[in-house]
Design an enzyme around this catalytic site. Structure first.
Site, mmCIF file in Angstrom:
data_model
loop_
_atom_site.group_PDB
_atom_site.id
_atom_site.type_symbol
_atom_site.label_atom_id
_atom_site.label_comp_id
_atom_site.label_asym_id
_atom_site.label_seq_id
_atom_site.Cartn_x
_atom_site.Cartn_y
_atom_site.Cartn_z
ATOM 1 C CB VAL A 32 -1.099 -0.063 1.160
ATOM 2 C CG1 VAL A 32 -1.823 1.366 1.209
ATOM 3 C CG2 VAL A 32 -1.866 -1.179 1.216
ATOM 4 C CD GLU A 33 3.449 4.458 -4.457
ATOM 5 O OE1 GLU A 33 3.753 5.604 -4.728
ATOM 6 O OE2 GLU A 33 3.085 3.485 -5.238
#
Length: 138
Positions: free
Chosen positions: A128-129
């Site tokens: 998850v960026e």
């Protein structure tokens, strides 16, 4: 045709995507409790995560809805979210929740240009960026 005389793109935006997960409640806890999304129940008790004008539908591994991906598997996604919060505040929120930041802040390229990003993992190991677009000065 748009105001510039160009034809509109065939695809305009992303409405929703599906995450295959091992545990819906653990996923909801992370995305709602840590990232501030909203749990939505729809279509006979199905679960989704809502944010902005998009949503993420959740499919429990082994109980996916048809049609589905050819090889649905938890932990195979790589997602990038744009935050309205400065990354320093995001970092404080992640640290308070006990979420490990794997990398960042680092410079990357988003759909609209340069971004600054942090990387974490959700309960299934999806990458998850969380990103900010730099504020442009006039």
């Amino acid at each position: 045709m748009d105001s510039w005389g160009k034809e509109a793109a065939l695809i305009e935006s992303l409405d929703h995507l599906v995450l295959n997960v091992a545990d819906i409640e653990a996923t909801v806890s992370f995305y709602c409790g840590v990232l501030g999304m909203e749990r939505v129940t729809f279509a006979g008790g199905r679960t989704a995560l809502s944010f902005g004008r998009q949503k993420i539908n959740l499919h429990q591994q082994g109980r996916e809805f048809e049609p589905k991906a050819r090889h649905p598997m938890p932990g195979s996604a790589d997602l990038c979210f744009v935050s309205a919060w400065p990354l320093e505040r995001v970092t404080d929120r992640l640290n308070a929740a006990g979420t490990v930041i794997e990398e960042g802040p680092v410079a990357r390229t988003g759909a609209r240009g340069p971004i600054i990003s942090l990387y974490v993992r959700d309960p299934d190991g999806n990458l998850v960026e969380i990103s900010n677009y730099p504020i442009e000065s006039d």
